[in-house]
Motif scaffolding. Structure first.
Motif, short mmCIF file in Angstrom:
data_model
loop_
_atom_site.label_atom_id
_atom_site.label_comp_id
_atom_site.label_asym_id
_atom_site.label_seq_id
_atom_site.Cartn_x
_atom_site.Cartn_y
_atom_site.Cartn_z
N GLY A 299 0.90 -1.35 0.00
CA GLY A 299 -0.10 -0.06 -0.02
C GLY A 299 0.82 1.40 0.02
O GLY A 299 0.40 2.29 0.14
N ALA A 300 1.97 1.12 0.05
CA ALA A 300 2.87 2.50 -0.08
C ALA A 300 2.59 3.19 -1.39
O ALA A 300 2.49 2.69 -2.59
N GLU A 301 2.65 4.49 -1.07
CA GLU A 301 2.50 5.47 -2.57
C GLU A 301 3.76 5.83 -3.12
O GLU A 301 4.78 6.27 -2.40
N LEU A 302 4.15 5.58 -4.21
CA LEU A 302 5.43 6.17 -5.08
C LEU A 302 5.25 7.53 -5.34
O LEU A 302 4.44 7.75 -6.43
N VAL A 303 5.97 8.17 -4.91
CA VAL A 303 5.87 9.68 -5.01
C VAL A 303 6.73 10.14 -6.17
O VAL A 303 6.36 10.95 -7.06
N ALA A 304 7.91 9.51 -6.27
CA ALA A 304 9.02 9.80 -7.14
C ALA A 304 9.63 8.74 -7.55
O ALA A 304 10.13 7.74 -6.57
N GLY A 305 9.99 8.49 -8.65
CA GLY A 305 11.11 7.38 -9.21
C GLY A 305 10.49 6.11 -9.21
O GLY A 305 9.24 5.78 -9.65
N GLY A 306 11.23 5.08 -8.89
CA GLY A 306 10.92 3.58 -8.89
C GLY A 306 11.37 2.88 -10.13
O GLY A 306 11.40 1.61 -10.23
N GLU A 307 11.75 3.70 -11.25
CA GLU A 307 12.09 2.97 -12.44
C GLU A 307 13.47 2.42 -12.20
O GLU A 307 14.37 3.08 -11.39
N SER A 308 13.66 1.29 -12.86
CA SER A 308 15.22 0.82 -12.82
C SER A 308 15.36 -0.03 -14.03
O SER A 308 14.70 -0.46 -14.91
N ASP A 309 16.74 -0.33 -14.05
CA ASP A 309 17.32 -1.01 -15.38
C ASP A 309 18.59 -2.12 -14.83
O ASP A 309 19.45 -1.75 -14.28
N ARG A 310 17.88 -3.43 -14.40
CA ARG A 310 19.02 -4.51 -13.90
C ARG A 310 20.29 -4.50 -14.65
O ARG A 310 21.26 -4.52 -14.19
N ALA A 311 20.34 -4.31 -16.15
CA ALA A 311 21.53 -4.45 -16.73
C ALA A 311 22.44 -3.56 -16.54
O ALA A 311 23.78 -3.91 -16.65
N THR A 312 22.17 -2.39 -16.20
CA THR A 312 22.94 -1.12 -16.01
C THR A 312 23.12 -0.99 -14.35
O THR A 312 23.77 0.05 -14.13
N ARG A 313 22.40 -1.38 -13.73
CA ARG A 313 22.25 -1.57 -12.37
C ARG A 313 21.75 0.04 -12.02
O ARG A 313 22.10 0.76 -10.92
N PHE A 314 20.98 0.58 -12.95
CA PHE A 314 20.24 2.13 -12.68
C PHE A 314 18.99 1.88 -11.89
O PHE A 314 18.17 0.82 -12.07
N LEU A 315 18.73 2.61 -10.95
CA LEU A 315 17.80 2.74 -9.95
C LEU A 315 17.46 3.94 -9.62
O LEU A 315 18.44 4.80 -9.00
N ALA A 316 16.46 4.69 -10.18
CA ALA A 316 16.08 6.04 -10.21
C ALA A 316 15.79 6.59 -8.79
O ALA A 316 15.32 5.60 -7.82
N PRO A 317 16.33 7.80 -8.54
CA PRO A 317 16.00 8.27 -7.22
C PRO A 317 14.27 8.25 -6.90
O PRO A 317 13.64 8.64 -7.56
N THR A 318 14.21 7.57 -5.74
CA THR A 318 13.00 7.01 -5.35
C THR A 318 12.39 7.46 -4.22
O THR A 318 13.26 7.52 -3.07
N VAL A 319 11.08 8.07 -4.03
CA VAL A 319 10.58 8.63 -2.88
C VAL A 319 9.19 7.75 -2.67
O VAL A 319 8.43 7.72 -3.35
N LEU A 320 8.86 7.43 -1.41
CA LEU A 320 7.78 6.64 -1.15
C LEU A 320 7.00 7.32 0.16
O LEU A 320 7.90 7.84 0.93
N ARG A 321 5.73 7.39 0.35
CA ARG A 321 5.05 7.37 1.43
C ARG A 321 4.23 6.63 1.87
O ARG A 321 3.74 5.87 1.10
N ASN A 322 3.52 6.71 3.22
CA ASN A 322 2.58 5.45 3.57
C ASN A 322 3.29 4.05 3.26
O ASN A 322 2.67 3.28 3.18
N VAL A 323 4.73 4.00 3.89
CA VAL A 323 5.22 2.99 4.05
C VAL A 323 4.84 2.10 5.14
O VAL A 323 4.99 2.62 6.40
N ASN A 324 4.29 0.80 5.28
CA ASN A 324 3.96 0.03 6.43
C ASN A 324 5.09 0.10 7.30
O ASN A 324 6.46 -0.24 6.90
N PRO A 325 4.96 0.11 8.57
CA PRO A 325 6.11 0.41 9.51
C PRO A 325 6.72 -0.96 9.69
O PRO A 325 7.95 -1.17 9.99
N GLY A 326 6.31 -2.11 9.22
CA GLY A 326 6.96 -3.41 9.33
C GLY A 326 7.52 -3.60 8.05
O GLY A 326 8.10 -4.85 7.93
#
Length: 459
Positions: A299-326
């Motif tokens: 149920g977390a909300e993706l505010v920014a980023g999340g995109e990725s490319d495993r071949a180049t090990r690129f992971l965009a700057p990612t911001v989330l909110r409402n992340v479950n404490p567990g």
């Protein structure tokens, strides 16, 4: 090395320590192009970021040490006490002997040679074990050191976990380790077999508090830089942000704007740009993307980023909110470009949550209200605190850098690094102390004198 133990050399005098430090500085200057290329290969680091976060801190440490080393080495007078009347006391710093420096992969150049500066300043020989996860930089450090120093003075031991374990089986005089708390426990256990003193620079979940009085634009820029430099693979990077609910929406807007300005408005621009590093390995890439997927599935909300490319090990700057404490993002050190936001209404509740977990390596506060800032500083415990700034306290050479509890043992940088690799030996000289008046047999006047002294000192 001989007989399975590291060679112990006589401590270097001032002139030889200065020569060693200047030799290291010259070797770094000569190898700058190779250093930049190695870090680009291992971590995709941009050239300016290499200069700012890898080369400059080591050169600054050398310059600072050369300026102050003579004073640090000078024996310090200890003030007298009544019980030691008639004596003269001094503290003489002396080399511990041979140090083992085990460095990590996230800043594989700076965190290998930064501690070496302190070891050399204190007059020690050293063996460096670089991380095998940054092989190009490991090879570069090995070549640089072999060209600058004799192998029985400074030596680099390349290899994997087996090499590190073999080294830790040897009786070094000091062990300096930078890495995770999990591995730090194993390092400390290994050092305990020989009663080897340790400096452990570890990590943890460094929180940020953005209060209602914060300059939100400045805070967003500082947090974005602190979090996404080196693709978040920094021990003192902001791990998660507690943001006052009343300013949350404005802060999110400023944070997204800061990311766009620094790294590009789209994931394509970020991946194609020259300002953003890559995840060190496929294993860490899978770990991080798995944490994002788990949080979003819950149920977390993706505010920014999340995109990725495993071949180049690129992971965009990612911001989330409402992340479950567990979720893993809230339980484990993230060590990557993923930033959870946690809105809050009650500052006391935030302080309680911070204090309920292991003590972090860094804590950051963004606010203008001095009472709130002071309350946070006074009521929490962390390795260091940044107020309206991130990361920069690492660069301040007149401040100790280190953790507390789960985030580390001991301190480094400047004089604190020199002291970490030195034994501060007390020297007491008898000048005219009436010690005979306190020696057996304990009868008559001597017994009365001891009773009187005990009463005086017990007041």
């Amino acid at each position: 090395m001989a007989d399975g133990a590291p060679a112990r050399r006589a401590g270097l005098d001032y002139a030889r320590r200065v020569t060693a430090l200047k030799t290291l500085s010259a070797a770094i200057r000569k190898s700058e192009a190779e250093i930049i290329a190695a870090l680009a290969e291992d971590l995709g680091k941009p050239e300016p970021e290499v200069r700012l976060t890898e080369i400059m801190p080591v050169q600054a440490e050398i310059a600072h040490t050369l300026k102050h080393l003579k004073r640090w080495m000078r024996p310090k007078r200890a003030r007298g006490t009544l019980i030691a009347f008639g004596t003269r006391a001094r503290i003489r710093p002396e080399p511990k002997g041979t140090a083992l420096i085990v460095s990590p992969w996230n800043y594989p150049f700076g965190l290998a040679l930064g501690p070496l500066v302190s070891a050399l300043a204190a007059g020690n020989a050293a063996i460096i074990k670089p991380s095998e996860l940054a092989p190009a930089t490991s090879a570069l450090v090995a070549r640089l050191v072999s060209e600058a120093f004799a192998p029985d003075f400074v030596w680099v031991a390349e290899g994997g976990v087996g090499v590190a374990q073999a080294l830790m089986d040897l009786p070094f005089d000091h062990l300096f380790f930078t890495g995770s708390p999990e591995v730090g426990r194993k390092v400390m256990a290994a050092a305990a077999r020989h009663l080897t003193p340790v400096t452990l620079e570890l990590g943890g979940k460094s929180p940020v508090i953005v209060g209602e009085g914060a300059d939100l634009k400045a805070a967003a820029r500082a947090i974005a830089w602190g979090k996404f430099a080196n693709a978040g693979q920094t021990c003192i990077a902001p791990d998660h942000v507690y943001v006052a609910r009343g300013v949350e929406k404005r802060f999110v807007a400023e944070l997204k704007a800061a990311i766009a300005k620094m790294y590009g408005r789209t994931p394509e621009a970020q991946a194609a740009g020259r300002d953003y590093a890559r995840i060190v390995s496929g294993r860490h890439f899978v770990r991080l993307t798995g944490m994002i997927d788990e949080a979003c599935a819950a149920g977390a909300e993706l505010v920014a980023g999340g995109e990725s490319d495993r071949a180049t090990r690129f992971l965009a700057p990612t911001v989330l909110r409402n992340v479950n404490p567990g979720a893993a993002l809230m339980r484990e050190e993230i060590f990557g470009p993923v930033l959870p936001l946690v809105p809050f209404d009650d500052l006391d509740g935030v302080i309680a949550r911070i204090n309920a977990g292991p003590k972090p390596l860094a804590l950051y506060v963004f606010d203008k209200d001095r009472a709130r800032i002071e309350a946070i500083c006074a009521q929490t415990s962390s390795g260091g605190v940044g107020i309206n700034v991130t990361l920069a306290h690492y660069m301040h050479l007149n401040l100790p850098f280190g953790g507390i509890g789960n985030s580390g043992i001991g301190a480094a940088h400047g004089e604190w690094g020199f002291r970490a690799f030195s034994h501060e030996k007390p020297v007491l000289e008898n000048r005219f102390a009436p010690l005979g008046g306190f020696m057996p047999p304990y009868r008559g006047m001597k017994a009365r004198r001891i009773r009187l002294m005990a009463r005086i000192l017990g007041r």
